[in-house]
Design a protein around this motif. Structure first.
Motif, short mmCIF file in Angstrom:
data_model
loop_
_atom_site.label_atom_id
_atom_site.label_comp_id
_atom_site.label_asym_id
_atom_site.label_seq_id
_atom_site.Cartn_x
_atom_site.Cartn_y
_atom_site.Cartn_z
N GLU A 16 36.79 58.69 48.07
CA GLU A 16 37.23 59.50 49.21
C GLU A 16 38.60 60.12 48.93
OE1 GLU A 16 36.88 56.70 52.38
OE2 GLU A 16 34.69 56.88 52.44
N ASP A 17 39.50 59.33 48.34
CA ASP A 17 40.83 59.84 48.01
C ASP A 17 40.75 60.95 46.96
OD1 ASP A 17 41.92 58.05 49.80
OD2 ASP A 17 42.69 56.68 48.26
N LYS A 18 39.90 60.74 45.98
CA LYS A 18 39.74 61.75 44.92
C LYS A 18 39.17 63.04 45.49
CE LYS A 18 39.89 62.87 40.54
NZ LYS A 18 41.12 62.88 39.78
N ILE A 19 38.20 62.94 46.37
CA ILE A 19 37.61 64.12 47.00
C ILE A 19 38.66 64.84 47.85
CG2 ILE A 19 35.95 64.88 48.77
CD1 ILE A 19 34.06 62.71 47.57
N LYS A 20 39.44 64.08 48.61
CA LYS A 20 40.49 64.68 49.43
C LYS A 20 41.50 65.41 48.55
CE LYS A 20 43.93 63.76 52.94
NZ LYS A 20 44.68 62.81 53.68
#
Length: 124
Positions: A100-104
């Motif tokens: 999720e952090d990488k996508i954000k």
């Protein structure tokens, strides 16, 4: 089948760590760490535990990591990220957060690049 070195590399990249940072955390040279990611050296269980600790994961998380499976499970049939899917809740929280952090981060980079393109078009 994805090799151990590839799994370690992908997880390191998802954490936005550089090879030299990982090498420093492990107390080895960057060259020696690179050999781990390229599967040019055997990784002992102790070393794997050190790598897992540096990545704030478990050895099991590293060994079970499959980016294609996780990527597919986090997308619906139309290919749109839906923060879930039928198996989403079966993944460790830290791994879900990592993705999720990488996508954000990637979404933020896209927005930034779009603003830069507009700025350059306007000649600012």
């Amino acid at each position: 089948m994805t090799t151990l070195g590839t799994k370690i590399r992908k997880l390191r990249e998802l954490k936005n760590f550089k090879q030299d940072h990982m090498a420093e955390l492990l107390g080895i040279s960057t060259n020696a760490y690179g050999k781990i990611e390229r599967d040019e050296t055997d990784v002992s269980h102790d070393r794997l535990e050190q790598i897992a600790k540096a990545l704030d994961l478990t050895v099991t998380d590293i060994l079970n990591f499959d980016e294609k499976m996780i990527f597919n499970m986090m997308h619906n049939k139309d290919g749109i990220y839906n923060n879930g899917g039928p198996f989403y809740n079966q993944f460790p929280e830290d791994l879900k957060k990592l993705y999720e952090d990488k996508i954000k981060l990637l979404e933020e980079k896209v927005e930034y690049m779009q603003r830069e393109i507009e700025r350059l078009k306007e000649g600012r």
